[in-house]
Design a protein around this motif. Sequence first.
Motif, PDB file in Angstrom:
ATOM      1  N   LEU A   1       0.843  -1.194   0.000  1.00 24.64           N
ATOM      2  CA  LEU A   1       0.000   0.000   0.000  1.00 24.64           C
ATOM      3  C   LEU A   1       0.876   1.240   0.000  1.00 24.64           C
ATOM      4  CD1 LEU A   1      -2.824   1.365   0.386  1.00 24.64           C
ATOM      5  CD2 LEU A   1      -2.440   1.124   2.848  1.00 24.64           C
ATOM      6  N   LYS A   2       0.572   2.181  -0.900  1.00 26.58           N
ATOM      7  CA  LYS A   2       1.366   3.407  -1.003  1.00 26.58           C
ATOM      8  C   LYS A   2       0.464   4.558  -1.457  1.00 26.58           C
ATOM      9  CE  LYS A   2       5.608   0.979  -2.464  1.00 26.58           C
ATOM     10  NZ  LYS A   2       5.026  -0.386  -2.540  1.00 26.58           N
ATOM     11  N   GLN A   3       0.971   5.768  -1.301  1.00 28.20           N
ATOM     12  CA  GLN A   3       0.411   6.980  -1.903  1.00 28.20           C
ATOM     13  C   GLN A   3      -1.074   7.173  -1.604  1.00 28.20           C
ATOM     14  OE1 GLN A   3       2.032   9.307  -3.337  1.00 28.20           O
ATOM     15  NE2 GLN A   3       3.938   8.464  -4.096  1.00 28.20           N
ATOM     16  N   VAL A   4      -1.412   7.415  -0.338  1.00 29.07           N
ATOM     17  CA  VAL A   4      -2.799   7.680   0.043  1.00 29.07           C
ATOM     18  C   VAL A   4      -3.045   9.184  -0.091  1.00 29.07           C
ATOM     19  CG1 VAL A   4      -4.542   7.465   1.849  1.00 29.07           C
ATOM     20  CG2 VAL A   4      -2.738   5.728   1.627  1.00 29.07           C
ATOM     21  N   GLN A   5      -3.968   9.571  -0.982  1.00 30.77           N
ATOM     22  CA  GLN A   5      -4.237  10.978  -1.261  1.00 30.77           C
ATOM     23  C   GLN A   5      -5.737  11.225  -1.207  1.00 30.77           C
ATOM     24  OE1 GLN A   5      -1.969  13.289  -1.753  1.00 30.77           O
ATOM     25  NE2 GLN A   5      -0.110  12.223  -2.392  1.00 30.77           N
ATOM     26  N   GLN A   6      -6.151  12.339  -0.608  1.00 31.22           N
ATOM     27  CA  GLN A   6      -7.567  12.673  -0.489  1.00 31.22           C
ATOM     28  C   GLN A   6      -7.954  13.766  -1.484  1.00 31.22           C
ATOM     29  OE1 GLN A   6      -8.781  14.068   3.361  1.00 31.22           O
ATOM     30  NE2 GLN A   6     -10.951  14.104   2.845  1.00 31.22           N
TER      31      GLN A   6
ATOM     32  N   VAL B   1      -2.598   3.526  -3.888  1.00 31.46           N
ATOM     33  CA  VAL B   1      -2.017   2.516  -4.767  1.00 31.46           C
ATOM     34  C   VAL B   1      -1.897   1.215  -3.993  1.00 31.46           C
ATOM     35  CG1 VAL B   1      -0.025   1.864  -6.171  1.00 31.46           C
ATOM     36  CG2 VAL B   1      -0.770   4.255  -6.083  1.00 31.46           C
ATOM     37  N   LEU B   2      -2.528   0.166  -4.505  1.00 37.40           N
ATOM     38  CA  LEU B   2      -2.503  -1.159  -3.896  1.00 37.40           C
ATOM     39  C   LEU B   2      -2.001  -2.151  -4.940  1.00 37.40           C
ATOM     40  CD1 LEU B   2      -3.221  -3.037  -1.491  1.00 37.40           C
ATOM     41  CD2 LEU B   2      -5.509  -3.269  -2.499  1.00 37.40           C
ATOM     42  N   ASN B   3      -0.875  -2.811  -4.640  1.00 35.23           N
ATOM     43  CA  ASN B   3      -0.289  -3.772  -5.574  1.00 35.23           C
ATOM     44  C   ASN B   3      -0.093  -3.154  -6.964  1.00 35.23           C
ATOM     45  OD1 ASN B   3      -0.300  -5.793  -3.582  1.00 35.23           O
ATOM     46  ND2 ASN B   3      -2.413  -6.337  -4.089  1.00 35.23           N
TER      47      ASN B   3
END
Length: 920
Positions: A593-598, A606-608
């Motif tokens: 899991l990366k780059q959590v943006q609201q 981004v997941l996988n």
Amino acid sequence: MMRFHFLWITSLALNLASYSLGHAAEPSTHALQLFAGNSQSIGTQMWQTAQTPATTKIFSYLTTTPNADANYYPLGKVGKYGIFAAFTPETGQELWRTDASSADTELLKDLEPGVVSGLPKKHELYRTTSLNLNNRLIFWGQTQDQLKLYSTDGSRESTLVIASFPHSSVQSINTELPSFYPLNKQAFFWVNDGIHGLELWQTDGSAAGTHLVVDASIEPAEFNPLLVYGLEPINNQNSLFFISADQRSNSAEEKLDYSLWRVDANSSERLKRFTDQPAFAFSLLAANQDKLIWIKTNATDQQPELWQLDLKTKQAHLILHLPATENLPRSLNTAKPIFFKRKLYWWFSIVSADGQDIDELWTSDFTAKGTERLASLPNPNNEYKTAPMLFSFANRLYFFLSDGIRPSALWLTDGTVAGTKNLLTVKDNQYAGGAGDSWPARPMPYVLRANKLIFPTFSPKDRNLSQLWSLTPEQPEQPLLLGEFDDPQLLPPADNDQGQWVYFLSGKQRWQTDGTISGTKALGEDAIRKTWQASPWPTGGLTEILALPSTPPSWLMAGIDSQAGQEPWLVTAEPMQSKLLKDINTAPASVDLKQVQQLGSTWYFVLNSRLWATEQDPTTAHEITELPKEEQCSFNAQAMVKSQDTLYFITENTETPEKINSLWQITAGQVKRIKRFPAGGYSWLFPSRHGVYVAYYPPETAGAWTLELWNSQKQQFATVLTKANDQRRLATLLETEQGLLYILEPNYALGGELVAYKLVLQTPTGTDIVLKDGFEPLPMLLTDTLLASAEHTYFLTQKENDPLNYQLSRLDWTDKTLVAVKTPPLPQQSRVLAAKHGLFILSQAPEASLWWLADADESAQLIKKFESKQYIDAVKLLDDQLYFHLMYLNQDDPPRELWLTDNTSEGMRKLADDLEMLRD
């Protein structure tokens, strides 16, 4: 003078509070925040917080299979059991056992009840830290302040602590698990009991039989244990020998008196004293029943001297002062020496003038005339410098050279220069890269029996392949190629296994060999290799395998199951009967899991490598299917940015032979491809109030880099910058009301004044103004160099002529100069983050401290000073609140506490005990 093709968009008047290279405060219309978080117990998951401990919790387990890994590693065998360590969130890293059946694979004992781990989470690969002794297994346990010696016979009631010692990372006391040195039903080890200092102890596996052997050294008050050296003992099967300072010193330069000691299970004896000697002067080499050999560094020319002590007369004499070389001084190699046919063989290391590591093989019959160098060979892998390996087979002496993961050459020696010859060299030049540091996980990279030697090498055809070779007493100088195999993994024979077969895994198959081509056969698909895939990073040989005492043979090792994750497997003689022993850790697996943006009420992440979205309800999480399946999100630096109400991101096409990047945008839930870039190269994104800046860097031979501005209102690109004539590359930028700030990298090839970074302001009229030339940015944190709050722009760099400390400056736009800002000391690992109305400053010297520099102030104000044992890591800003991690350095592998603060000490609070907020 550098010239750029330049186009300024005159309407770029910005409110700096809205962005700053991702480092300014991020606006939010919702109290709830989602983020990627990592904990030691459940790995990486999607977390949520509303800035209170009660609301800081898992938002959703995004992946249901496989389960989390058990962090399995073997400890040894005792009775009918294989003993190993494994992790669950409920028990921590604890002691398990198996009798090779699923029913009897169970927690042997929770050494430290509850979630606290009783065993280290990281296994010591380089030393013997568990040992079968007198029908019991001894091993080390470790807690925050104690090092515990355990003994077990495989039963719960007889798994006991037989000794406890202090453990402190801060004071450097017993920071590593002690190695065991077995001798005549005893195990010896070095440990600090908090009273005598670091001394030699022994155990027979019982509490009564565990005690100090000899108090050989006196330690001064507040002694630094890191200055102890040369304690690796050697033995001759009857006694153990070591050298230790009579009185240790906190000065590495002070000359000391040293003593040579002999110990056994019942006695200790000082054999010889060496007075007024420098540190690192002695290294014990080997011992047999008659003599003890050591190396002493000659103080005059720094070359080794070979010494011998007669164990009967206790008389010592110099054998040979080795001649000087044209290279740097010789040092004793870490390769294990060996006595063979009344001679001693060992290795020295030197470094050539061009930086190549050279391994020298020497032999001695313990006379000056009979001491000579047999071979001088370049180390096959100058990065990992794996030591050569001597061994005897078929009444001959051989040695391997290693490329860092597998043997790369086989040599034979008869003790003469002429008789030292190469039998096999694999010139593949395809070393295992980062896998090389795992070489010590396999103490023997081959299987050796009385009638055969089986070993792998890399194949010259492809790094995915390996060749398997055999050597027999009948053909002792002619290695036989058995075939080419996919990443082979040799299965070591058990102690009582005298069968003719050597088993190994290759690809998805199990194989067996008797050392002949006709006897090398595939036995069928092995269940443990069901998910195996070819990879340029070989793993065969890097797995710790425990051969169980069973007939037919079986092995215990870690394997991957599609549902259970990585867990302990039983590998059996019948390949299809290999099985997962137990799904020990059933917690949800850590996710990619990366780059959590609201954006508004929607969070994108981004997941996988695929783009997903969710609303505040976890059940709404879904993949963005409008993005073609072949497009995976890129993880280059600056590959995703948010600007206003739009998310911009870079993808890579996985179906094209050459990497092709694309730029995408999401606005109001609509996905759109904006641009395809030429094949090769990479792209970075930078925020703009009008859209996004896109820097494209082609392959070095494919033309110039460019910087374009995508104007979201006009739906078009405009070229802003292109590569300068002097080839300098764009490093980072920041858009301001006064113009575009950008930094150019050095061009080391051209030298001179260009070997430095340069800060340039491009004004709205197109004028270039050099604000700072010849500076060095923060190591590995170039995007932290330019920062902006609502009223000011800041510049953070290394201090001139002082790269270990940083300097913060404020841009004075009136005269276009940089003005130093008064801050606390900013040594390396300090951080500065820009909020709407000022800066958070984290200083790491001398103790960690957190400061606030308001836009209206000239100097920073202290928020909190932390204790000396606490380490602070500032993570990110959300709604002008700073999230940071707090760690306690008196713990090994300490969990990260997640904290939150505004710019006051009263606003500081802890959100979670074991939670790392991952940076976007």
